[in-house]
Write an enzyme that holds these catalytic residues in place. Structure first.
Site, PDB file in Angstrom:
ATOM      1  CD  GLN A 108      77.386  22.921  35.479  1.00 22.94           C
ATOM      2  OE1 GLN A 108      77.192  22.030  36.303  1.00 22.94           O
ATOM      3  NE2 GLN A 108      76.946  24.145  35.642  1.00 22.94           N
ATOM      4  CE1 TYR A 178      81.580  21.773  42.991  1.00 31.67           C
ATOM      5  CE2 TYR A 178      80.779  22.221  40.786  1.00 31.67           C
ATOM      6  CZ  TYR A 178      80.556  21.778  42.075  1.00 31.67           C
ATOM      7  OH  TYR A 178      79.315  21.343  42.444  1.00 31.67           O
ATOM      8  NE  ARG A 354      66.580  28.919  43.913  1.00 34.75           N
ATOM      9  CZ  ARG A 354      66.909  29.894  44.766  1.00 34.75           C
ATOM     10  NH1 ARG A 354      66.758  29.708  46.067  1.00 34.75           N
ATOM     11  NH2 ARG A 354      67.376  31.045  44.319  1.00 34.75           N
TER      12      ARG A 354
END
Length: 412
Positions: A108, A178, A354
């Site tokens: 990423q 971001y 998760r």
């Protein structure tokens, strides 16, 4: 004679091989980027390698190394991996370890912008204008045209290095408020130059960033864009604009796939995750005065949202209807049933976060028995462990960092 009606194509098997741009994956499952908190001094550690080796051995088609910063001022934590020559050997060891398990690996790429940590980075954070960050208690610097050009160029340089150290794909981070995402937000971006105002202008940084990555790597590796559908903030970037930005990215030919996301790490971080908001656990790992602020005002910032499987599907299918690009469904992928639903809705891949923290071997277990469902209960207590090494507290209440880590001996 009436023509025979066309039969709809059968939905693909999520556990069968598939192509993503130039990349052949062994199946359509991707370990989503979940910040590991396991790099040190901007370098790979043995703990980080083990973190990604586990889901690779557990059957995913590809695992994603979360948030590798393209510039020193773009880190949310001073220990985050930073694309620089000193990191190359460790990154190569990481990609080799994942490949040895039969999986692909993605990195990423991002610049945290207003979410960056100015104290740890020893540099002001950047934003489209002056923005207050509640966690760092600081104001951003308004990015100049020189700053923008530098960050765009840094994404291209990082992507080029990703190829050199063995990554199969890169994920360009255009979400979560971001830097690129903050420019997309009409709430955060009040500029009156070529990077502000109209959606076309606010999307300019995101498009230039993706273009720089494509120009740097061509078709040597796959390029994924992670794009917000909804900031989860009143007046922020929302679905109607996300549809148009997705169409532009497709028209630009700069990406091979889209992964749609939501939420703001600046103003509403829990909006992406759904489930519980573990305020006490967050407060326990925060320094003062942030600790006190979380205890007193945490419910205003860390709001809990009801969880359901495939919780981003309703919005993501609207992007799906607007573009032909391959798409990755993120959010609440917990079973073969959810995977099959994604495929039937026209998504080519699924991303799991998760669920794989709870059970790194979940994909193998589903392949053996389609009735298997994730054991994740969406308590979100894994989130505060970002600061001590991300892990599921139901599996390991202590986490991956031992004495060697604390003594600084675990960097490879």
């Amino acid at each position: 004679m009436n023509p025979r009606p066309t039969q709809p194509a059968a939905a693909p098997d999520p556990l069968a091989p598939a192509r993503l741009g130039p990349l052949e994956l062994r199946n359509r499952t991707i370990k989503a980027a979940t910040y590991e908190g396991l790099s040190r001094h901007g370098l790979v550690t043995e703990e980080l390698i083990d973190f990604h080796r586990r889901p690779a051995a557990g059957g995913v088609g590809m695992t994603t190394v979360a948030y590798c910063a393209v510039a020193p001022d773009g880190r949310t934590d001073r220990h985050q991996i930073l694309w620089r020559p000193e990191a190359a050997a460790g990154l190569r060891k990481l990609t080799d370890a994942v490949h040895a398990e039969g999986a692909a690996i993605s990195a990423q790429l991002g610049h945290a912008g207003p979410v960056a940590d100015p104290k740890g980075n020893k540099a002001p954070s950047l934003g489209p204008g002056r923005i207050f960050h509640k966690t760092t208690l600081s104001l951003t610097k308004a990015a100049t045209l020189s700053d923008i050009r530098r960050v765009v160029r840094a994404h291209g340089d990082a992507a080029r290095m990703a190829v050199e150290v063995g990554f199969d794909a890169v994920e360009v981070h255009l979400g979560h408020n971001y830097l690129a995402s903050s420019f997309l937000s009409p709430k955060l971006n009040r500029r009156d130059d070529a990077y502000g105002g109209s959606l076309e202008n606010r999307a300019r940084l995101a498009r230039e960033t993706a273009r720089a990555v494509r120009d740097a790597v061509g078709d040597r590796i796959a390029i994924i864009a992670k794009l917000n559908m909804d900031d989860g903030v009143p007046g922020g970037f929302w679905l109607d604009e996300a549809i148009r930005v997705a169409e532009w990215l497709e028209e630009d030919g700069s990406v091979d796939a889209l992964e749609m996301t939501s939420g703001s790490s600046l103003d509403n971080p829990m909006y992406l995750f759904k489930g519980d908001a573990p305020l006490d656990d967050f407060a326990a790992v925060m320094p003062q005065p942030i600790k006190l602020g979380v205890k007193l005002l945490g419910k205003r910032i860390l709001r809990a949202y009801p969880y359901k499987d495939a919780y981003l599907l309703d919005d993501a299918r609207q992007i799906r209807a607007a573009v032909k690009l391959p798409m990755i469904l993120l959010g609440g992928v917990t079973s073969k049933e959810v995977m099959d639903t994604a495929m039937a809705e026209g998504f080519e891949f699924v991303a799991m976060g998760r669920a794989l923290l709870r059970e790194p071997d979940l994909v193998h277990r589903i392949a053996e028995d389609e009735r298997v469902r994730s054991l994740c209960i969406h308590c979100n207590k894994c989130m505060p462990t970002n600061y001590t090494g991300t892990h599921c507290v139901l599996v390991d209440p202590v986490g991956p960092r031992g004495e060697a880590w604390r003594q600084g001996r675990s960097t490879v």
